[in-house]
Design a protein around this motif. Structure first.
Motif, PDB file in Angstrom:
ATOM      1  N   SER A  77      64.105  77.819  -1.065  1.00  0.00           N
ATOM      2  CA  SER A  77      65.448  77.822  -0.495  1.00  0.00           C
ATOM      3  C   SER A  77      66.494  77.667  -1.590  1.00  0.00           C
ATOM      4  N   LYS A  86      68.139  74.225   3.742  1.00  0.00           N
ATOM      5  CA  LYS A  86      69.185  75.114   4.223  1.00  0.00           C
ATOM      6  C   LYS A  86      69.035  76.498   3.617  1.00  0.00           C
ATOM      7  N   ASP A  87      69.428  77.493   4.380  1.00  0.00           N
ATOM      8  CA  ASP A  87      69.315  78.880   3.939  1.00  0.00           C
ATOM      9  C   ASP A  87      70.565  79.257   3.156  1.00  0.00           C
ATOM     10  N   TYR A  88      70.699  78.685   1.974  1.00  0.00           N
ATOM     11  CA  TYR A  88      71.823  78.981   1.101  1.00  0.00           C
ATOM     12  C   TYR A  88      71.360  79.872  -0.041  1.00  0.00           C
ATOM     13  N   THR A  89      72.283  80.670  -0.575  1.00  0.00           N
ATOM     14  CA  THR A  89      72.027  81.462  -1.778  1.00  0.00           C
ATOM     15  C   THR A  89      72.800  80.844  -2.927  1.00  0.00           C
ATOM     16  N   CYS A 124      76.670  77.144  -3.560  1.00  0.00           N
ATOM     17  CA  CYS A 124      75.716  77.571  -2.533  1.00  0.00           C
ATOM     18  C   CYS A 124      76.478  78.242  -1.393  1.00  0.00           C
ATOM     19  N   SER A 125      76.014  79.407  -0.989  1.00  0.00           N
ATOM     20  CA  SER A 125      76.674  80.147   0.085  1.00  0.00           C
ATOM     21  C   SER A 125      75.683  80.408   1.212  1.00  0.00           C
ATOM     22  N   GLU A 126      76.108  80.144   2.421  1.00  0.00           N
ATOM     23  CA  GLU A 126      75.297  80.412   3.599  1.00  0.00           C
ATOM     24  C   GLU A 126      75.800  81.697   4.218  1.00  0.00           C
ATOM     25  N   SER A 127      74.986  82.745   4.155  1.00  0.00           N
ATOM     26  CA  SER A 127      75.445  84.073   4.548  1.00  0.00           C
ATOM     27  C   SER A 127      75.701  84.180   6.049  1.00  0.00           C
ATOM     28  N   THR A 128      74.899  83.512   6.866  1.00  0.00           N
ATOM     29  CA  THR A 128      75.039  83.664   8.318  1.00  0.00           C
ATOM     30  C   THR A 128      76.338  83.083   8.835  1.00  0.00           C
ATOM     31  N   ASN A 129      76.670  81.872   8.376  1.00  0.00           N
ATOM     32  CA  ASN A 129      77.898  81.200   8.837  1.00  0.00           C
ATOM     33  C   ASN A 129      79.046  81.307   7.843  1.00  0.00           C
TER      34      ASN A 129
END
Length: 434
Positions: A186, A212-215, A231-236
């Motif tokens: 992750s 968390k699903d962060y990039t 960290c960026s969360e693409s979905t939200n």
């Protein structure tokens, strides 16, 4: 001292040498020769002249022994320079070779030492220098590392052809790499060995106890062994800042709901604070100073009413100021104690179109900033400018005759590395001895 009078006999690869303990002491306690003497650099031989056998090449040893005797480095034409550097590494005196060949870093005296071509396929992305004058170069999904002899080390390659988002030297032995590689767990941050390319461990992104699903994006390090990543969360479409312990790889903090995606981190040693800068391709720019001891932002600035396109920002602690640069390489300076106004200074002297007239395959490069040993550096097109003094006057420029625009540059140890975007090349700039 008695140790200065003691003679030492050496047999190197069958050739006899005679020198003194004082000469060998110049190599330093941690060198190959340190084990041959006691703490006072007296030979471990009860005062008698004893011969030590060293199974190495005598021709290369002759050059290195003369370096210890005189402090000067003379390399005969029959001696291969890179093999000499490897012999210096064996004896533990590579720093003596460097200090004899190159002087202390000075941006106004830098000279082009070497240009390396054929790095790898793919678009130029970034270059990062380490404090021991190594460097790593990113093109596409590959990170190539070069040691202080500019010899290529095993590459770091992300799986699934994921693009590398950022790289950061954690120390002289390890490189942190962020990407969207799902195999890096992750967040996509891995710690790799600089010399072997081996993945040592992953940095996982957690909010509380949950993964968390962060990039992961921009990376930074502190002097107290912290690693930072945007960290960026693409979905939200939410942003945050993760903090990890460099030694253990464990996450120590996470700042969720950060208003903007950070593009640059800088640790401020004087105040133990972190600068978080956002300079996007659009006009939005923000600079925040975060105090982790009090867990709060104590200084914040944004260009909400400014139409300039900001490209980079850097804190200059020595002058209590923040320097920003726009897309035209106009430098702006803010006082850290009063950041409501910016003093702008135009720096470029010739037109952008004029520079591009003879270039093909051009890829647009943005201005970048760096600060090193009291000097400010700014890249623009194919040139790196050096600024000095309290008024930051431009004192010199670095420009290569080929290679095209500079996509990125980095300073580490006693070298400046410049990566060109339109051609498969990077330059190494060094300071000659006075």
């Amino acid at each position: 001292m008695k140790s200065q009078k003691d003679r030492v006999k050496l047999n190197v690869g069958g050739k006899k040498f005679e020198t003194t303990a004082t000469t060998l002491a110049c190599a330093g306690r941690n060198s190959f020769f340190g084990s041959m003497f006691d703490e006072d650099w007296n030979p471990r031989s009860d005062g008698e002249i004893t011969e030590w056998f060293i199974d190495r090449d005598p021709d290369y040893f002759t050059v290195l022994l003369n370096l210890l005797r005189t402090g000067e480095l003379y390399i005969p034409s029959k001696i291969d320079k890179k093999l000499l550097y490897k012999e210096a590494l064996y004896y533990g005196i590579q720093d003596h070779v460097r200090s004899a060949k190159w002087g202390p870093f000075d941006g106004n005296r830098l000279r082009l030492a070497e240009s390396l071509t054929g790095i790898t396929a793919g678009e130029a992305a970034m270059i990062r220098a380490s404090q021991n004058s190594w460097c790593c170069v990113v093109r596409g999904n590959m990170v190539k590392t070069y040691d202080w002899m500019l010899e290529e080390q095993p590459s770091i390659t992300t799986r699934d052809y994921s693009r590398v988002n950022d790289i950061c030297w954690v120390n002289s032995d390890n490189i942190a790499v962020s990407s969207s590689d799902k195999y890096l767990a992750s967040g996509g941050i891995g710690l790799f060995s600089a010399s072997t390319g081996e993945l040592r461990y992953n940095f996982q992104v957690k909010d509380g106890d949950q993964l968390k699903d962060y990039t992961a994006g921009a990376l930074g390090v502190s002097s107290d062994y912290k690693l930072f990543s945007s960290c960026s969360e693409s979905t939200n479409k939410r942003n945050g800042i993760g903090v990890w312990d460099q030694v253990t790889g464990k996450q120590t903090d996470f700042l969720p709901y950060w208003p903007y995606k950070a593009t640059k981190f800088q640790w401020l040693h004087g105040t133990n604070c972190l600068m978080v800068a956002t300079c996007h391709s659009m006009s939005k720019c923000s600079i925040n100073l975060f105090d982790f001891r009090e867990n709060r932002v104590f200084l914040s600035w944004s260009n909400a009413m400014d139409e300039r396109v900001y490209r980079d920002a850097i804190v200059i602690e020595e002058s209590n100021s923040i320097c920003v640069v726009d897309s035209k390489e106009t430098l702006g300076f803010m006082d850290l104690r009063s950041i409501n106004s910016i003093e702008w200074r135009s720096t470029h002297t010739r037109g952008f179109t004029e520079k591009l007239s003879g270039w093909t395959g051009y890829k647009f490069s943005y201005p970048k900033l760096a600060f090193h040993k009291g000097q400010l550096f700014s890249s623009f097109d194919d040139t790196i400018s050096v600024y000095c003094g309290s008024d930051w006057v431009r004192t010199s420029q670095l420009q290569q005759s080929h290679g095209g625009p500079i996509w990125d540059f980095s300073i580490g140890g006693d070298r400046l590395f410049a990566l060109h975007g339109s051609e498969d090349i990077f330059d190494v700039w060094e300071t000659p001895r006075p």
